[in-house]
Design an enzyme around this catalytic site. Structure first.
Site, PDB file in Angstrom:
ATOM      1  N   ASP A 154      28.625  61.928  13.321  1.00  0.00           N
ATOM      2  CA  ASP A 154      27.304  62.427  13.688  1.00  0.00           C
ATOM      3  C   ASP A 154      26.376  61.197  13.733  1.00  0.00           C
ATOM      4  O   ASP A 154      26.693  60.151  13.155  1.00  0.00           O
ATOM      5  CB  ASP A 154      26.865  63.425  12.605  1.00  0.00           C
ATOM      6  N   LEU A 155      25.264  61.312  14.419  1.00  0.00           N
ATOM      7  CA  LEU A 155      24.369  60.146  14.548  1.00  0.00           C
ATOM      8  C   LEU A 155      23.261  60.188  13.494  1.00  0.00           C
ATOM      9  O   LEU A 155      23.255  59.418  12.527  1.00  0.00           O
ATOM     10  CB  LEU A 155      23.769  60.126  15.954  1.00  0.00           C
ATOM     11  N   ASP A 156      22.362  61.138  13.715  1.00  0.00           N
ATOM     12  CA  ASP A 156      21.157  61.236  12.897  1.00  0.00           C
ATOM     13  C   ASP A 156      21.522  61.653  11.468  1.00  0.00           C
ATOM     14  O   ASP A 156      22.074  62.727  11.260  1.00  0.00           O
ATOM     15  CB  ASP A 156      20.267  62.286  13.580  1.00  0.00           C
ATOM     16  N   THR A 178      17.186  58.600  11.978  1.00  0.00           N
ATOM     17  CA  THR A 178      16.280  59.133  13.005  1.00  0.00           C
ATOM     18  C   THR A 178      15.702  60.483  12.569  1.00  0.00           C
ATOM     19  O   THR A 178      14.751  60.966  13.176  1.00  0.00           O
ATOM     20  CB  THR A 178      17.016  59.280  14.357  1.00  0.00           C
ATOM     21  N   LYS A 225      17.803  69.754  10.439  1.00  0.00           N
ATOM     22  CA  LYS A 225      18.789  68.693  10.673  1.00  0.00           C
ATOM     23  C   LYS A 225      19.963  69.206  11.498  1.00  0.00           C
ATOM     24  O   LYS A 225      20.545  70.243  11.178  1.00  0.00           O
ATOM     25  CB  LYS A 225      19.317  68.150   9.343  1.00  0.00           C
ATOM     26  N   GLY A 226      20.317  68.468  12.541  1.00  0.00           N
ATOM     27  CA  GLY A 226      21.489  68.815  13.352  1.00  0.00           C
ATOM     28  C   GLY A 226      21.249  69.928  14.359  1.00  0.00           C
ATOM     29  O   GLY A 226      22.108  70.194  15.188  1.00  0.00           O
ATOM     30  N   VAL A 227      20.087  70.566  14.281  1.00  0.00           N
ATOM     31  CA  VAL A 227      19.784  71.677  15.209  1.00  0.00           C
ATOM     32  C   VAL A 227      19.224  71.083  16.508  1.00  0.00           C
ATOM     33  O   VAL A 227      18.396  70.171  16.464  1.00  0.00           O
ATOM     34  CB  VAL A 227      18.750  72.642  14.574  1.00  0.00           C
ATOM     35  N   ARG A 253      17.260  70.544  20.233  1.00  0.00           N
ATOM     36  CA  ARG A 253      15.806  70.474  20.459  1.00  0.00           C
ATOM     37  C   ARG A 253      15.177  71.851  20.609  1.00  0.00           C
ATOM     38  O   ARG A 253      14.183  72.175  19.951  1.00  0.00           O
ATOM     39  CB  ARG A 253      15.540  69.632  21.718  1.00  0.00           C
ATOM     40  N   SER A 289      27.027  64.103  18.465  1.00  0.00           N
ATOM     41  CA  SER A 289      25.619  64.316  18.113  1.00  0.00           C
ATOM     42  C   SER A 289      25.002  65.405  18.969  1.00  0.00           C
ATOM     43  O   SER A 289      25.345  65.557  20.138  1.00  0.00           O
ATOM     44  CB  SER A 289      24.844  63.002  18.325  1.00  0.00           C
ATOM     45  N   ALA A 290      24.052  66.144  18.388  1.00  0.00           N
ATOM     46  CA  ALA A 290      23.315  67.162  19.144  1.00  0.00           C
ATOM     47  C   ALA A 290      22.233  66.523  20.014  1.00  0.00           C
ATOM     48  O   ALA A 290      21.677  67.175  20.897  1.00  0.00           O
ATOM     49  CB  ALA A 290      22.655  68.136  18.173  1.00  0.00           C
ATOM     50  N   SER A 291      21.949  65.249  19.769  1.00  0.00           N
ATOM     51  CA  SER A 291      20.787  64.633  20.408  1.00  0.00           C
ATOM     52  C   SER A 291      21.044  64.250  21.852  1.00  0.00           C
ATOM     53  O   SER A 291      22.058  63.641  22.181  1.00  0.00           O
ATOM     54  CB  SER A 291      20.357  63.386  19.636  1.00  0.00           C
ATOM     55  N   ASN A 350      19.203  62.107  23.120  1.00  0.00           N
ATOM     56  CA  ASN A 350      18.790  60.701  23.109  1.00  0.00           C
ATOM     57  C   ASN A 350      19.821  59.810  22.418  1.00  0.00           C
ATOM     58  O   ASN A 350      19.540  58.643  22.139  1.00  0.00           O
ATOM     59  CB  ASN A 350      17.457  60.562  22.377  1.00  0.00           C
ATOM     60  N   LYS A 384      25.523  72.719  17.602  1.00  0.00           N
ATOM     61  CA  LYS A 384      26.039  73.021  16.257  1.00  0.00           C
ATOM     62  C   LYS A 384      25.209  74.194  15.702  1.00  0.00           C
ATOM     63  O   LYS A 384      24.028  74.243  15.980  1.00  0.00           O
ATOM     64  CB  LYS A 384      25.867  71.798  15.351  1.00  0.00           C
ATOM     65  N   GLU A 418      29.348  64.252   8.681  1.00  0.00           N
ATOM     66  CA  GLU A 418      28.153  65.048   9.023  1.00  0.00           C
ATOM     67  C   GLU A 418      27.167  65.131   7.861  1.00  0.00           C
ATOM     68  O   GLU A 418      27.579  65.249   6.714  1.00  0.00           O
ATOM     69  CB  GLU A 418      28.576  66.475   9.352  1.00  0.00           C
ATOM     70  N   ASP A 419      25.885  65.099   8.173  1.00  0.00           N
ATOM     71  CA  ASP A 419      24.862  65.212   7.117  1.00  0.00           C
ATOM     72  C   ASP A 419      24.202  66.592   7.091  1.00  0.00           C
ATOM     73  O   ASP A 419      23.376  66.845   6.215  1.00  0.00           O
ATOM     74  CB  ASP A 419      23.757  64.162   7.318  1.00  0.00           C
TER      75      ASP A 419
END
Ligand code: B16
Ligand code: MG
Length: 211
Positions: A9-11, A17, A45-47, A49, A114-116, A118, A145, A169-170
């Site tokens: 996962d990224l963020d 971020t 978190k992880g949701v 946009r 990642s869900a992002s 960006n 997710k 994952e966080d």
């Protein structure tokens, strides 16, 4: 089954971020007269946009009409991108490069999950794009997710079975998604909120491969 790949996962796993997302969502929420708290931060978190905006509008008792959703997602994203523009490799969580180096030395394939939307830009700012064999982000996934699609796609792009991959994952929604995909889930962060993870570590730096 032998582990052959890592899906990150990224963020919250590679960089923080999350605080930029939270600042931008908090600014928007204030316009609607509500203050986001720590519990909201954890839940967001992880949701993706739109899901995040719907959560805030629901909390503010505002009906989520399509043109409002679009306008507010764009405004929040512009504020978020202003903060991302200031990022550099110094924003990597400590130990991330060592983790990536060690993974490659152990012949692991590496994907981002990642869900992002960006995520590509953030990877560029952090200068870590070349480490990834595959990138799955919010631009190529239809179901965010906790739906398993992000991690199923990442395993497929790595040419691996989900059970051959460890997901880091966080977010609770990310752990659920990883388990639903059939991957092994390792939590990064708070053990109280990451139920179901095989183990919860403070960061990638604490990970010791046992496979
Ligand atoms: P964007 P991850 C997630 O990233 C964030 O945790 C979440 O707060 C954010 O709303 C989501 O990406 C969508 O981001 O607005 O940039 O498309 O944890 O899945 O890497
Ligand atoms: Mg995350």
């Amino acid at each position: 089954m032998k582990v052959k790949g890592y899906i990150l996962d990224l963020d919250g796993v590679i960089c923080d971020t999350a605080r930029f997302h939270f600042q931008a969502w908090s600014r928007l929420a204030l316009e609607y007269g509500i203050t986001l708290n720590d519990e909201d931060h954890e839940k967001l978190k992880g949701v993706d946009r739109e899901g995040s905006l719907r959560y805030i509008l629901n909390k503010a008792h505002i009906s989520p009409e399509a043109d409002l959703l679009l306008r507010d997602m764009e405004r929040k994203n512009a504020w978020y991108l202003d903060m991302v523009a200031q990022m550099s490799p110094a924003d990597l969580f400590p130990g991330t490069l060592d983790f990536l180096r060690q993974a490659k030395e152990n012949d692991m394939r590496i994907a981002l999950g990642s869900a992002s939307r960006n995520a590509g830009l953030v990877l560029k700012k952090l200068n870590i794009e070349p480490w990834f064999d595959a990138v799955v982000d919010g631009n190529i996934v239809e179901n965010g997710k906790p739906h398993p699609e992000t991690f199923q796609k990442a395993a497929t792009l790595l040419h691996l079975k989900p059970e051959e991959c460890i997901v880091f994952e966080d977010a609770p929604s990310g752990i659920q998604a990883a388990l639903a995909a059939g991957c092994i889930a390792i939590g990064i962060g708070n053990p109280d909120s990451l139920k179901g993870a095989r183990v919860v570590l403070p960061s990638l730096a604490s990970f010791v491969p046992r496979h």
